[in-house]
Design a protein around this motif. Structure first.
Motif, PDB file in Angstrom:
ATOM      1  N   LEU A 547      68.336 113.974  68.507  1.00 22.65           N
ATOM      2  CA  LEU A 547      67.445 112.828  68.695  1.00 22.65           C
ATOM      3  C   LEU A 547      66.094 113.563  68.883  1.00 22.65           C
ATOM      4  CD1 LEU A 547      69.337 110.899  71.222  1.00 22.65           C
ATOM      5  CD2 LEU A 547      68.846 110.293  69.131  1.00 22.65           C
ATOM      6  N   LYS A 548      65.934 114.948  69.396  1.00 22.27           N
ATOM      7  CA  LYS A 548      64.399 115.573  69.549  1.00 22.27           C
ATOM      8  C   LYS A 548      64.287 115.572  68.204  1.00 22.27           C
ATOM      9  CE  LYS A 548      62.634 119.921  70.289  1.00 22.27           C
ATOM     10  NZ  LYS A 548      63.123 121.536  70.624  1.00 22.27           N
ATOM     11  N   GLN A 549      64.799 116.108  67.242  1.00 26.28           N
ATOM     12  CA  GLN A 549      64.204 116.454  65.790  1.00 26.28           C
ATOM     13  C   GLN A 549      63.753 115.001  65.222  1.00 26.28           C
ATOM     14  OE1 GLN A 549      67.619 118.211  64.040  1.00 26.28           O
ATOM     15  NE2 GLN A 549      67.118 120.286  64.725  1.00 26.28           N
ATOM     16  N   GLU A 550      64.390 113.996  65.357  1.00 27.40           N
ATOM     17  CA  GLU A 550      64.074 112.377  64.855  1.00 27.40           C
ATOM     18  C   GLU A 550      62.726 112.322  65.489  1.00 27.40           C
ATOM     19  OE1 GLU A 550      64.986 110.887  62.445  1.00 27.40           O
ATOM     20  OE2 GLU A 550      66.803 111.923  61.939  1.00 27.40           O
ATOM     21  N   LEU A 551      62.678 112.290  66.954  1.00 26.17           N
ATOM     22  CA  LEU A 551      61.486 111.942  67.705  1.00 26.17           C
ATOM     23  C   LEU A 551      60.020 112.678  67.052  1.00 26.17           C
ATOM     24  CD1 LEU A 551      59.999 110.249  69.816  1.00 26.17           C
ATOM     25  CD2 LEU A 551      60.712 112.179  71.458  1.00 26.17           C
ATOM     26  N   LEU A 552      60.436 114.000  66.820  1.00 28.07           N
ATOM     27  CA  LEU A 552      59.169 114.932  66.542  1.00 28.07           C
ATOM     28  C   LEU A 552      58.776 115.005  65.153  1.00 28.07           C
ATOM     29  CD1 LEU A 552      59.875 117.964  69.071  1.00 28.07           C
ATOM     30  CD2 LEU A 552      58.506 115.903  69.292  1.00 28.07           C
ATOM     31  N   LYS A 553      59.541 113.992  64.222  1.00 27.63           N
ATOM     32  CA  LYS A 553      59.138 114.174  62.985  1.00 27.63           C
ATOM     33  C   LYS A 553      57.640 113.351  62.486  1.00 27.63           C
ATOM     34  CE  LYS A 553      63.908 113.689  60.712  1.00 27.63           C
ATOM     35  NZ  LYS A 553      64.578 112.847  59.808  1.00 27.63           N
ATOM     36  N   SER A 554      57.234 112.486  63.419  1.00 22.76           N
ATOM     37  CA  SER A 554      56.284 111.934  63.319  1.00 22.76           C
ATOM     38  C   SER A 554      55.715 111.453  64.687  1.00 22.76           C
ATOM     39  CB  SER A 554      56.069 110.736  62.544  1.00 22.76           C
ATOM     40  OG  SER A 554      55.101 110.106  62.511  1.00 22.76           O
ATOM     41  N   ASN A 555      54.314 111.631  64.798  1.00 21.18           N
ATOM     42  CA  ASN A 555      53.583 111.164  66.037  1.00 21.18           C
ATOM     43  C   ASN A 555      53.636 109.531  66.052  1.00 21.18           C
ATOM     44  OD1 ASN A 555      52.786 113.402  67.049  1.00 21.18           O
ATOM     45  ND2 ASN A 555      51.009 113.869  65.759  1.00 21.18           N
ATOM     46  N   ASP A 556      54.006 109.016  64.922  1.00 17.79           N
ATOM     47  CA  ASP A 556      53.862 107.412  64.697  1.00 17.79           C
ATOM     48  C   ASP A 556      55.334 107.104  65.517  1.00 17.79           C
ATOM     49  OD1 ASP A 556      51.638 107.296  63.549  1.00 17.79           O
ATOM     50  OD2 ASP A 556      52.472 107.063  61.645  1.00 17.79           O
ATOM     51  N   ILE A 557      56.084 107.671  65.655  1.00 21.64           N
ATOM     52  CA  ILE A 557      57.485 107.444  66.400  1.00 21.64           C
ATOM     53  C   ILE A 557      57.383 107.462  67.971  1.00 21.64           C
ATOM     54  CG2 ILE A 557      59.951 108.019  66.682  1.00 21.64           C
ATOM     55  CD1 ILE A 557      60.045 109.103  63.983  1.00 21.64           C
ATOM     56  N   GLY A 558      57.543 106.508  68.560  1.00 16.38           N
ATOM     57  CA  GLY A 558      57.202 106.288  70.065  1.00 16.38           C
ATOM     58  C   GLY A 558      58.651 106.732  70.850  1.00 16.38           C
TER      59      GLY A 558
END
Length: 704
Positions: A547-558
């Motif tokens: 989940l952490k890796q998915e969140l940090l893929k882009s700053n557009d992900i909140g």
């Protein structure tokens, strides 16, 4: 400067009392030299040049009589002590129409016709002692803001002093409801005595039953009127006009309504065109909010209000109307034209007195009528108690959203906000079990309510996951005082058994789901926050790291959230979409794939969706702080997770569903409004109304 004298007629509003005589009489009637000479001959003997010069702004070389005949009388200047130009024109409106000089008219014809006159008010002056006394008499009822604005007087002026020294002589009014000129015209003995009219009215006029707006002459016995006739008579009265002028502004109401209505005659019984009954007067949160319930049958445009002992007033103009078949049946054969059954009323009453009684009042052309009085019942400060009381107001289910929007939600918003204000002052107790990380990558916040037996199952999962046990801090937020004793007994045992450090936080009260999450976040040290329900369990190691890796893929992900399944393996959460329940008039949070097997999931990879569940969601601490965390304004629960998602979307962030990460959620497997209890159903509708009031644009627009 033209002097203003004001007239309040039976068909004028007090807001338009002041009319410039110059505007009414823009020009002298055309006269030849012979006519002018005749006018001068008639006037000059009675004309008092010394008096005139004292009050007129003219040069010493200028001919005073000529100035009066040419311009002075049109400016409201008086020719002598015993004659008021403005008063003569008001008392003799036919003279006003002739455009003749009023002093000439009186000397030439009016005196012989016994025309009424009034002495010039300019000759009267108060001593300092009299000024102090008059100030004390009128200051409560004097509207300084109205006076300064109405007459363009500098804001740093002493308004009361200006009125007492000069204003009343110019016909200026002390507030929106008292007419200086009308009172003097109706009471010529007062006008000729030199007494300032407003203080006279307050000290003597009320007790002597002096007329405020119309002459008391030619009294007749009250006539019997039908409800419609009585309503029409009221709507043509000066009381109706003044009432609406005051009601045009909230500030005018606060400064004038009770002062004004307390000076009107109190009339026994209800008006012919209004019948009403007050059934309940209730306050919540120490009077911050309240409500009155009853019924009203009326014709025309009645003015009805509730008033407490502190002088606060609430008009029933915008009260929520409820169906009252019983009242409708009772009045079917009356002289009232009862077409609709919506005769009940529910009126929000905010900032009311905590104790005492509430009185329902109405106006008629005769004065003020007392319709009923009810002792104020105190329900307390609990939002749940308030909701139980409000939800008892009978309303058809399809109409609840409309009622909640107008009535219940504003009341509940205040009550909930008042309760939340107290949280900051409460003690917070933090206990550590094991050595907590100083700089964890993720802080896992888990609220506890109702039961704690799931903690051990989570510990089993956490202990076998190296990322969680070595890189995360675990924060259990106790949101139920009944759990404190049991938790203190087993917490040390759980740490000794699983060797996973954690801490517990107790905030001294039940704060609800959002409040508990916010409290946990206060004590979190990680750059990432995972909000996790106590009945959610990982199925495999590495879930949080993924989940952490998915969140940090882009700053557009909140925010990111995994797939959640029920214990039987079927989908519980695979993202949230918003669905309109047209039968209820609300948007609800819909789980479109609930109950399906994971193989049928429409999304096989990370996907931006309208919202994700708060049962398990990961968010950056910086984004969490930027949106001020979880919103605590919802009652008991529901919509808090979608509200958080919509706050992120409003800042340009995406809400991402991650189907490749899967956890088990032991939530009930079916949920719909039909199967919910009555109170629970109404809570959902109330929260849905609040949710759509805040986010209607995002709900009806493109959802992802």
């Amino acid at each position: 400067m033209a002097q203003q004298d004001n007239e309040l007629t039976e068909h004028s509003t007090d807001a338009t009392l002041d009319k410039s005589l110059g505007a009414e009489q823009s020009h002298n009637i055309a006269m030849n030299d012979e006519d002018l000479h005749f006018v001068k001959q008639v006037v000059e003997e009675a004309f008092d040049e010394d008096f005139y010069r004292e009050h007129a702004d003219i040069d010493s070389e200028e001919n005073a009589l000529a100035h009066f005949l040419d311009d002075g009388w049109q400016e409201g200047l008086d020719p002598c002590e015993w004659f008021s130009v403005s008063a003569y024109l008001e008392l003799n409106p036919d003279v006003k129409k002739t455009q003749l000089n009023p002093f000439f008219h009186y000397l030439d014809k009016g005196k012989g016709e016994n025309r009424p006159i009034r002495v010039s008010q300019k000759k009267f002056a108060y001593s300092e002692t009299e000024l102090q006394h008059a100030t004390h008499v009128i200051e409560k009822d004097f509207d300084e803001i109205f006076y300064l604005e109405k007459y363009n007087i500098p804001s740093n002026s002493d308004a009361i002093l200006h009125y007492l020294k000069n204003g009343w002589k110019l016909g200026f009014n002390p507030n929106i409801w008292f007419s200086t000129s009308k009172y003097l015209n109706n009471n010529l003995d007062v006008a000729n005595s030199g007494v300032e009219p407003f203080s006279h009215f307050l000290t003597d006029g009320l007790s002597e039953k002096r007329p405020l707006y119309s002459s008391s002459k030619h009294k007749t016995a009250p006539e019997a009127l039908s409800p419609i006739e009585a309503s029409e008579k009221f709507e043509g009265s000066i009381i109706y006009e003044v009432a609406n002028a005051i009601k045009s502004s909230k500030d005018l109401v606060e400064r004038n309504w009770v002062n004004w209505t307390s000076k009107l005659k109190t009339v026994d019984g209800a008006p012919e065109f209004v019948k009403a009954h007050l059934e309940f007067a209730v306050n919540f949160a120490g009077g911050k909010e309240g409500i009155v319930l009853g019924w009203i049958v009326a014709e025309g445009d009645p003015i009805v209000w509730a008033e407490d002992a502190k002088g606060h007033v609430w008009f029933l103009d915008d009260a929520y109307r409820t169906r009252r078949a019983d009242v409708h049946q009772a009045f079917l054969k009356s002289s009232f034209n009862c077409i609709s059954e919506e005769l009940g009323f529910a009126q929000r009453i905010n900032n009311m007195a905590q104790t005492g009684s509430l009185t329902l009042k109405a106006l008629s052309h005769q004065g003020v009528h007392i319709l009923g009085t009810k002792d104020i019942e105190n329900i307390g400060s609990s939002p749940v108690q308030a909701a139980h009381w409000l939800f008892g107001i009978p309303t058809a289910i399809p109409n609840l959203a409309e009622r909640f929007t107008k009535l219940d939600l504003p009341i509940m918003e205040t009550i909930i906000a008042e309760q939340r204000k107290k949280y900051s002052a409460l003690n917070q107790e933090v206990k550590h079990y094991g050595k907590n990380l100083k700089a964890p990558e993720v802080s896992i916040v888990i609220p506890l309510y109702g039961r704690i037996d799931f903690i051990e199952s989570q510990m089993v999962c956490f202990s076998s996951d190296k990322f969680v046990s070595q890189n995360c801090e675990i924060i259990y937020v106790v949101d139920d005082p009944a759990l404190l004793s049991e938790l203190s007994t087993i917490a040390e045992q759980l740490y000794n058994l699983y060797k996973v450090p954690f801490k517990t936080v107790w905030g001294s009260t039940n704060r609800g789901f959002s409040g508990a999450n916010n409290l946990g976040a206060e004590h979190a040290n990680g750059d990432l926050l995972l909000f996790l329900n106590s009945d959610v369990f990982p199925k495999q190691e590495g879930w949080l790291e993924a989940l952490k890796q998915e969140l940090l893929k882009s700053n557009d992900i909140g925010v990111v959230a995994p797939r959640l399944t029920f214990a039987d393996g079927s989908i519980q959460h695979a993202g949230i979409e918003f669905k309109k329940r047209t039968d209820l008039g609300i948007w609800i949070n819909h789980h479109p794939q609930m109950g399906l097997t994971p193989e049928l999931d429409a999304n096989s990879s990370s996907t931006a969706l309208p919202a994700v569940t708060g049962a398990c969601m990961l968010i950056r601490r910086s984004d969490f702080d930027a949106i001020n965390g979880w919103d605590t304004g919802y009652l008991i629960g529901d919509f808090e997770d979608s509200d958080l998602c919509l706050k992120l979307r409003n800042r340009g962030k995406n809400c991402v569903y991650v189907p490749t990460v899967e956890l088990t959620h032991l939530e009930r497997q079916s949920f719909n409004l039909t199967g919910a209890g009555d109170f629970r159903m109404k809570v959902i509708i109330l929260n849905a109304v609040r949710h759509q009031e805040r986010w209607n644009g995002l709900l009806v627009g493109k959802q992802n």
